[in-house]
Design an enzyme around this catalytic site. Structure first.
Site, PDB file in Angstrom:
ATOM      1  N   ASP A  77      30.668  39.540  20.698  1.00  0.00           N
ATOM      2  CA  ASP A  77      29.917  40.787  20.863  1.00  0.00           C
ATOM      3  C   ASP A  77      29.228  41.211  19.577  1.00  0.00           C
ATOM      4  O   ASP A  77      29.463  40.631  18.505  1.00  0.00           O
ATOM      5  CB  ASP A  77      30.848  41.906  21.368  1.00  0.00           C
ATOM      6  CG  ASP A  77      32.169  41.974  20.599  1.00  0.00           C
ATOM      7  OD1 ASP A  77      32.262  41.370  19.516  1.00  0.00           O
ATOM      8  OD2 ASP A  77      33.102  42.637  21.078  1.00  0.00           O
ATOM      9  N   ASP A 146      42.485  50.233  24.062  1.00  0.00           N
ATOM     10  CA  ASP A 146      42.239  50.620  25.460  1.00  0.00           C
ATOM     11  C   ASP A 146      42.224  49.403  26.395  1.00  0.00           C
ATOM     12  O   ASP A 146      41.805  49.498  27.539  1.00  0.00           O
ATOM     13  CB  ASP A 146      40.938  51.426  25.586  1.00  0.00           C
ATOM     14  CG  ASP A 146      39.697  50.612  25.222  1.00  0.00           C
ATOM     15  OD1 ASP A 146      39.823  49.409  24.898  1.00  0.00           O
ATOM     16  OD2 ASP A 146      38.588  51.187  25.266  1.00  0.00           O
ATOM     17  N   HIS A 148      40.449  46.607  25.977  1.00  0.00           N
ATOM     18  CA  HIS A 148      39.203  45.831  26.080  1.00  0.00           C
ATOM     19  C   HIS A 148      39.345  44.446  25.458  1.00  0.00           C
ATOM     20  O   HIS A 148      40.143  44.233  24.544  1.00  0.00           O
ATOM     21  CB  HIS A 148      37.992  46.590  25.511  1.00  0.00           C
ATOM     22  CG  HIS A 148      37.930  46.750  24.029  1.00  0.00           C
ATOM     23  ND1 HIS A 148      37.571  47.933  23.423  1.00  0.00           N
ATOM     24  CD2 HIS A 148      38.144  45.882  23.001  1.00  0.00           C
ATOM     25  CE1 HIS A 148      37.566  47.775  22.116  1.00  0.00           C
ATOM     26  NE2 HIS A 148      37.915  46.544  21.831  1.00  0.00           N
ATOM     27  N   GLU A 153      34.856  47.292  28.264  1.00  0.00           N
ATOM     28  CA  GLU A 153      35.642  48.522  28.229  1.00  0.00           C
ATOM     29  C   GLU A 153      36.269  48.809  29.596  1.00  0.00           C
ATOM     30  O   GLU A 153      35.790  48.309  30.622  1.00  0.00           O
ATOM     31  CB  GLU A 153      34.738  49.690  27.821  1.00  0.00           C
ATOM     32  CG  GLU A 153      34.192  49.587  26.384  1.00  0.00           C
ATOM     33  CD  GLU A 153      35.224  49.987  25.327  1.00  0.00           C
ATOM     34  OE1 GLU A 153      36.437  49.755  25.510  1.00  0.00           O
ATOM     35  OE2 GLU A 153      34.808  50.528  24.283  1.00  0.00           O
TER      36      GLU A 153
END
Ligand code: GLP
Length: 252
Positions: A77, A146, A148, A153
């Site tokens: 990413d 979280d 990811h 996400e």
């Protein structure tokens, strides 16, 4: 090694004593694979977690034990928009932590461009590159607090193609330590989708620290759900989970 059986499928977990042990284990897998296939397609992750691994690979390269001269790398990413020359970009992070320290040719590096004119078009371009490749040989993965992977996400579905995405507040807060202030953390990113990650022939998942323990537990043991994107790895045929004791602390 611990092996959990989740819904009849094995989940391979190594709980390591230190970050250094995780780095050594992961480096051994990567180096063995490169020796067998010098033009390996290696998927890379950013964040603090893989830094000891990158340090180890650079040491081994310097010592002449491994060469990256024929390897091709594909990062998960990149923030969007961001100047790729900035040390805060993931390209800059990779340059500082790995690429400038190994014999990897510049043209073998693949990362979405943070300065492309259009995020969706850049995501489509990167997806086409990944499609042409047919999947990396080894994908290094960390996990966000979280849940990811890459910047996939929490959501109500898994998004398979590479895509532009908004970052959650939690992710921006987690990554604020790399920036001067929270409002400097980019709000968006381009991320490899779940499809390209799942096409990796092998995934090496690494997580360290207590703050990752809830996400790790959910990823490994809860029913797979896009609310914890890493849980999709329960369906991946060859993922090894390398955890330190803190990250593994909520596992039975
Ligand atoms: C990021 C990356 C992820 C990474 C995660 C955890 O920003 N997009 O690929 O796994 O956050 O980062 P860290 O290792 O710093 O906790």
């Amino acid at each position: 090694m611990k092996e959990y059986t989740v819904k009849g499928k094995p989940v391979r977990v190594y709980v390591c004593d230190s970050e250094d042990e995780i780095a050594s284990q992961a480096a051994d897998v990567v180096m063995y694979a490169i020796r067998r296939k010098p033009h390996l397609a290696l998927g890379l992750a950013t964040g603090s977690t893989p830094v000891p691994l990158y340090r180890k690979l650079a040491e081994k390269n310097r010592a002449g034990e491994i060469s990256f001269a024929k390897v091709r790398t594909y990062n998960l990413d990149e923030y969007f928009p961001i100047d790729p020359a900035s040390p805060l970009s993931f390209r800059g992070f990779m340059r500082d932590n790995l690429f400038s320290k190994i014999d990897l040719p510049e043209e073998a590096i693949h990362i979405p461009r943070g300065d492309a004119p259009d995020a969706d078009a850049e995501a489509a371009r990167y997806e086409a590159e990944l499609d042409a490749l047919g999947g990396v040989d080894i994908q290094i993965l960390g996990i966000g607090s979280d849940g990811h992977i890459g910047f996939n996400e929490p959501a109500d579905r898994f998004i398979y193609p590479t895509h532009a995405t908004a970052l959650t507040e939690q992710t921006r807060r987690d990554n604020a330590r790399f920036f001067n202030a929270l409002d400097e953390v980019p709000t968006h990113a381009i991320t490899m989708g779940i499809g390209a990650i799942m096409r990796a022939k092998k995934c090496i998942f690494i997580a360290t620290g207590k703050n990752k323990a809830p996400a790790v537990k959910s990823a490994l043991l809860d029913d797979p759900s896009p609310a914890c994107q890493a849980s999709v790895l329960q369906f991946h045929p060859d993922t090894v989970f390398l955890l330190d004791r803190d990250a593994a602390s909520l596992l039975p």
